[in-house]
Write a protein that holds these residues in place. Structure first.
Motif, PDB file in Angstrom:
ATOM      1  N   GLU A 207       0.844  -1.203   0.000  1.00 22.16           N
ATOM      2  CA  GLU A 207       0.000   0.000   0.000  1.00 22.16           C
ATOM      3  C   GLU A 207       0.878   1.251   0.000  1.00 22.16           C
ATOM      4  O   GLU A 207       1.883   1.302   0.705  1.00 22.16           O
ATOM      5  CB  GLU A 207      -0.911   0.011   1.233  1.00 22.16           C
ATOM      6  CG  GLU A 207      -2.147  -0.868   1.092  1.00 22.16           C
ATOM      7  CD  GLU A 207      -2.993  -0.528  -0.137  1.00 22.16           C
ATOM      8  OE1 GLU A 207      -3.371   0.652  -0.291  1.00 22.16           O
ATOM      9  OE2 GLU A 207      -3.253  -1.439  -0.949  1.00 22.16           O
ATOM     10  N   PRO A 208       0.490   2.257  -0.772  1.00 23.04           N
ATOM     11  CA  PRO A 208       1.268   3.506  -0.769  1.00 23.04           C
ATOM     12  C   PRO A 208       0.942   4.342   0.464  1.00 23.04           C
ATOM     13  O   PRO A 208      -0.101   4.148   1.091  1.00 23.04           O
ATOM     14  CB  PRO A 208       0.758   4.208  -2.033  1.00 23.04           C
ATOM     15  CG  PRO A 208      -0.641   3.709  -2.207  1.00 23.04           C
ATOM     16  CD  PRO A 208      -0.648   2.288  -1.687  1.00 23.04           C
TER      17      PRO A 208
ATOM     18  N   THR B 155      -2.048   8.375  -2.255  1.00 23.74           N
ATOM     19  CA  THR B 155      -2.452   8.209  -3.653  1.00 23.74           C
ATOM     20  C   THR B 155      -2.684   9.599  -4.235  1.00 23.74           C
ATOM     21  O   THR B 155      -3.416  10.404  -3.658  1.00 23.74           O
ATOM     22  CB  THR B 155      -3.737   7.359  -3.740  1.00 23.74           C
ATOM     23  OG1 THR B 155      -3.423   6.047  -3.281  1.00 23.74           O
ATOM     24  CG2 THR B 155      -4.246   7.270  -5.173  1.00 23.74           C
TER      25      THR B 155
ATOM     26  N   ARG C 166       6.510   5.149  -0.521  1.00 20.68           N
ATOM     27  CA  ARG C 166       5.842   4.642  -1.725  1.00 20.68           C
ATOM     28  C   ARG C 166       4.600   5.486  -2.038  1.00 20.68           C
ATOM     29  O   ARG C 166       3.710   5.620  -1.195  1.00 20.68           O
ATOM     30  CB  ARG C 166       5.453   3.177  -1.511  1.00 20.68           C
ATOM     31  CG  ARG C 166       4.876   2.482  -2.745  1.00 20.68           C
ATOM     32  CD  ARG C 166       4.569   1.024  -2.431  1.00 20.68           C
ATOM     33  NE  ARG C 166       3.939   0.319  -3.535  1.00 20.68           N
ATOM     34  CZ  ARG C 166       4.588  -0.453  -4.407  1.00 20.68           C
ATOM     35  NH1 ARG C 166       5.892  -0.622  -4.300  1.00 20.68           N
ATOM     36  NH2 ARG C 166       3.932  -1.072  -5.376  1.00 20.68           N
ATOM     37  N   TYR C 167       4.580   6.047  -3.229  1.00 20.84           N
ATOM     38  CA  TYR C 167       3.447   6.863  -3.677  1.00 20.84           C
ATOM     39  C   TYR C 167       2.744   6.176  -4.833  1.00 20.84           C
ATOM     40  O   TYR C 167       3.374   5.458  -5.617  1.00 20.84           O
ATOM     41  CB  TYR C 167       3.923   8.248  -4.128  1.00 20.84           C
ATOM     42  CG  TYR C 167       4.474   9.085  -2.996  1.00 20.84           C
ATOM     43  CD1 TYR C 167       3.638   9.904  -2.248  1.00 20.84           C
ATOM     44  CD2 TYR C 167       5.833   9.037  -2.674  1.00 20.84           C
ATOM     45  CE1 TYR C 167       4.139  10.657  -1.201  1.00 20.84           C
ATOM     46  CE2 TYR C 167       6.339   9.781  -1.628  1.00 20.84           C
ATOM     47  CZ  TYR C 167       5.492  10.596  -0.899  1.00 20.84           C
ATOM     48  OH  TYR C 167       5.988  11.343   0.142  1.00 20.84           O
ATOM     49  N   ARG C 168       1.441   6.409  -4.924  1.00 16.75           N
ATOM     50  CA  ARG C 168       0.676   5.907  -6.075  1.00 16.75           C
ATOM     51  C   ARG C 168       0.193   7.088  -6.896  1.00 16.75           C
ATOM     52  O   ARG C 168      -0.463   7.995  -6.367  1.00 16.75           O
ATOM     53  CB  ARG C 168      -0.509   5.058  -5.606  1.00 16.75           C
ATOM     54  CG  ARG C 168      -1.347   4.495  -6.748  1.00 16.75           C
ATOM     55  CD  ARG C 168      -2.178   3.315  -6.280  1.00 16.75           C
ATOM     56  NE  ARG C 168      -1.299   2.252  -5.769  1.00 16.75           N
ATOM     57  CZ  ARG C 168      -1.703   1.274  -4.955  1.00 16.75           C
ATOM     58  NH1 ARG C 168      -2.964   1.224  -4.561  1.00 16.75           N
ATOM     59  NH2 ARG C 168      -0.850   0.345  -4.546  1.00 16.75           N
TER      60      ARG C 168
ATOM     61  N   PHE D 209       8.702   3.493 -12.446  1.00 17.17           N
ATOM     62  CA  PHE D 209       7.520   3.213 -11.627  1.00 17.17           C
ATOM     63  C   PHE D 209       7.010   1.819 -11.941  1.00 17.17           C
ATOM     64  O   PHE D 209       7.323   1.236 -12.985  1.00 17.17           O
ATOM     65  CB  PHE D 209       6.441   4.283 -11.839  1.00 17.17           C
ATOM     66  CG  PHE D 209       6.123   4.642 -13.272  1.00 17.17           C
ATOM     67  CD1 PHE D 209       5.488   3.736 -14.115  1.00 17.17           C
ATOM     68  CD2 PHE D 209       6.444   5.909 -13.776  1.00 17.17           C
ATOM     69  CE1 PHE D 209       5.168   4.077 -15.424  1.00 17.17           C
ATOM     70  CE2 PHE D 209       6.141   6.256 -15.094  1.00 17.17           C
ATOM     71  CZ  PHE D 209       5.500   5.331 -15.918  1.00 17.17           C
ATOM     72  N   GLU D 210       6.209   1.282 -11.019  1.00 19.20           N
ATOM     73  CA  GLU D 210       5.649  -0.053 -11.185  1.00 19.20           C
ATOM     74  C   GLU D 210       4.177   0.085 -11.583  1.00 19.20           C
ATOM     75  O   GLU D 210       3.410   0.780 -10.912  1.00 19.20           O
ATOM     76  CB  GLU D 210       5.754  -0.819  -9.852  1.00 19.20           C
ATOM     77  CG  GLU D 210       5.178  -2.223  -9.903  1.00 19.20           C
ATOM     78  CD  GLU D 210       5.342  -2.961  -8.567  1.00 19.20           C
ATOM     79  OE1 GLU D 210       5.779  -2.344  -7.575  1.00 19.20           O
ATOM     80  OE2 GLU D 210       5.026  -4.166  -8.534  1.00 19.20           O
TER      81      GLU D 210
ATOM     82  N   THR E 228       0.562  -0.750 -11.430  1.00 20.76           N
ATOM     83  CA  THR E 228      -0.212  -1.477 -10.421  1.00 20.76           C
ATOM     84  C   THR E 228      -1.676  -1.655 -10.824  1.00 20.76           C
ATOM     85  O   THR E 228      -2.349  -2.533 -10.290  1.00 20.76           O
ATOM     86  CB  THR E 228      -0.121  -0.804  -9.039  1.00 20.76           C
ATOM     87  OG1 THR E 228      -0.458   0.585  -9.168  1.00 20.76           O
ATOM     88  CG2 THR E 228       1.290  -0.916  -8.486  1.00 20.76           C
TER      89      THR E 228
ATOM     90  N   ASP F 262       2.982   2.902  -9.049  1.00 21.18           N
ATOM     91  CA  ASP F 262       3.582   3.174  -7.742  1.00 21.18           C
ATOM     92  C   ASP F 262       5.074   3.454  -7.913  1.00 21.18           C
ATOM     93  O   ASP F 262       5.725   2.838  -8.768  1.00 21.18           O
ATOM     94  CB  ASP F 262       3.444   1.962  -6.812  1.00 21.18           C
ATOM     95  CG  ASP F 262       1.989   1.736  -6.373  1.00 21.18           C
ATOM     96  OD1 ASP F 262       1.074   2.357  -6.963  1.00 21.18           O
ATOM     97  OD2 ASP F 262       1.784   0.923  -5.453  1.00 21.18           O
TER      98      ASP F 262
END
Ligand SMILES: [Cu+2]
Length: 493
Positions: free
Chosen positions: A369-370, A373, A412-414, A434-435, A437, A463
């Motif tokens: 979890e970020p 968001t 971790r940011y979304r 970035f990943e 998600t 993320d």
């Protein structure tokens, strides 16, 4: 007249590479070789302080490019060639970079997909150091992460189609990973580009998988909006600076495994490519190995995206690797792939149509979890400047005076890319990967990128945990969109 056409004339092409070995690689590319392990990077010198020859030298200067028979383009390039030389670096081994600018305008040289400090990233918004007109810039940087990256101009040409990404200022950067598990017989680098741009009001239709509801929405919006502003079209298309059929073919042998690194080097165009008679096995996106390599018939490359794919050569013949769009292929977007001992007219086979899906390369596991968001809503103001469309993020065009949004290093940011326009946008985050998600409602994990193409009226969530402090630019890589508002800044502390 946007880009002067001239009769072919023989010119002396000089190589300006200094302090680095120059070798001829596949497809006539010159290569800037990496420094030997251990000889560079142990000085710890501050940017600009290193002495002696540079490890990488790029000279920005006018260049003539013979793209087809009796058809030469006058543009600006790196080291007298288009694309520029393949820059091969080693992951984690610092290099000294020399940038020379032989033109009348200041330039920014952006290391796309590299995690480097803002002052050498090459983006004016990040307050990077510029390469002055008729001047020089020297600094040190540590190339990372490994994989297919690239280097390109990051100025804002606005309506001047002779500057920035419209020119030949782009080159592959390949960062040798610390561990390279790849098994292949040949490695081929291909970079696409378009030439002779012109303004048109014709809207680019991206109809690959637009739904009837989205079509209706667009029609309704068109009715109440101002007319669409200028878009850009092109007359000529190239791979590695040559129109289809003009340059040397990619020469292969039956039974070989060929690793292609393909870069969309366009200023504004998203692209598809297929190799007749052969599927691609995609092993990396934007230079980052994917969790699940997959076979596909057609590659989708938004502006600035890279794909690394292995092709097993088991269908002897002479084939076209090109765009499925017939007009663009006829105007040059392709290259011939020729098996040893085979001849004749290159064959093109129309590939099957299938919507591109990033998630097939990903994993299904849950992601962390970020801490926060951050929605980024993309909007369009038709004809916003009077002649050009304007582009907004969360309702605002870019304002250099606005305070950048602060992010904390390592958290971790979304980011949720919410595209409320009918255009596809290849959006890019500087200095980070970035990943993916969530793509169009489907959760995914493990696919690392620095550009992602967000289709019209769709959402993609990514993320990332910023690993370096400083200003970090986010923008659409479609040059016209970026220049007319589509960007925002983060400040990592
Ligand atoms: Cu865009």
């Amino acid at each position: 007249m946007l880009l002067g056409r001239m009769r072919t004339q023989k010119t002396t092409r000089r190589s300006f590479l200094a302090g680095a070995g120059v070798v001829l690689a596949g497809c006539g590319q010159k290569t800037v070789q990496p420094p030997p392990q251990g000889t560079a990077g142990n000085s710890g010198a501050a940017a600009g302080a290193a002495e002696g020859p540079a490890d990488v030298t790029l000279r920005i200067a006018p260049v003539l490019v013979d793209i087809a028979k009796d058809h030469t383009i006058s543009t600006i390039g790196y080291n007298g060639q288009v694309p520029g030389p393949l820059v091969r670096l080693r992951e984690g081994v610092p290099v000294t970079v020399d940038l020379f600018n032989d033109t009348d305008a200041p330039e920014f040289v952006h290391w796309h997909g590299l995690a480097v400090p803002a002052d050498v990233d090459g983006a004016p918004e990040e307050k990077s150091r510029m390469v002055p007109a008729h001047g020089q810039l020297r600094y040190r940087m540590t190339p990372q992460p490994g994989g297919a990256r690239f280097v390109h101009s990051h100025v804002m040409p606005m309506s001047d189609l002779n500057r920035g990404a419209y020119t030949g200022q782009f080159a592959f950067v390949y960062i040798e990973p610390k561990n390279n598990p790849g098994r292949y017989d040949q490695e081929i680098f291909l970079a696409t580009h378009e030439w002779e741009p012109f303004f048109t009001t014709e809207e680019e239709m991206d109809d690959t998988d637009i739904t009837p509801a989205e079509k209706a929405r667009k029609a309704a919006e068109d009715k109440k909006n101002k007319p669409n502003g200028w878009e850009i079209g092109y007359q000529r298309f190239t791979i590695n600076g040559k129109a289809l059929g003009y340059g040397e073919p990619v020469r292969v042998k039956e039974g070989q495994r060929v690793l292609f690194h393909i870069l969309n080097g366009s200023a504004t165009e998203n692209l598809e490519l297929a190799l007749s008679g052969h599927p691609f096995r995609i092993v990396a996106l934007d230079g980052n190995p994917v969790p699940n390599p997959q076979m596909v018939d057609v590659l989708s490359l938004g502006t600035a995206e890279r794909i690394s794919a292995v092709v097993e050569m088991k269908n002897p013949g002479v084939w076209v690797l090109g765009t499925p769009h017939d007009d663009d292929r006829r105007n040059g977007m392709g290259i011939v792939v020729e098996y040893a001992g085979r001849g004749g007219v290159p064959r093109w086979i129309k590939p099957p149509r299938k919507a591109w899906d990033y998630t097939i390369f990903g994993e299904t596991r849950a992601v962390a979890e970020p801490v926060e968001t951050i929605p980024l809503v993309f909007g369009k103001i038709n004809g916003g400047t009077g002649s050009f469309n304007q582009w907004t993020i969360n309702g605002k065009t870019f304002d250099e005076k606005a305070a950048p949004r602060t992010l904390q290093k390592g958290k971790r940011y979304r980011l949720v890319f919410d595209n409320q326009t009918d255009d596809s946008h290849p959006v890019h985050l500087h200095r980070n990967s970035f990943e993916l998600t969530n793509v169009y409602g489907k959760a995914t994990a493990g696919v690392m990128k620095d550009v992602v193409l967000v289709k019209g009226y769709r959402k993609i969530a990514v993320d990332f945990a910023p690993s370096m402090e400083g200003l970090t630019l986010f923008h659409c890589h479609q040059q016209l969109h970026m220049d007319y508002g589509f960007k925002t800044l983060f400040d990592v502390t």
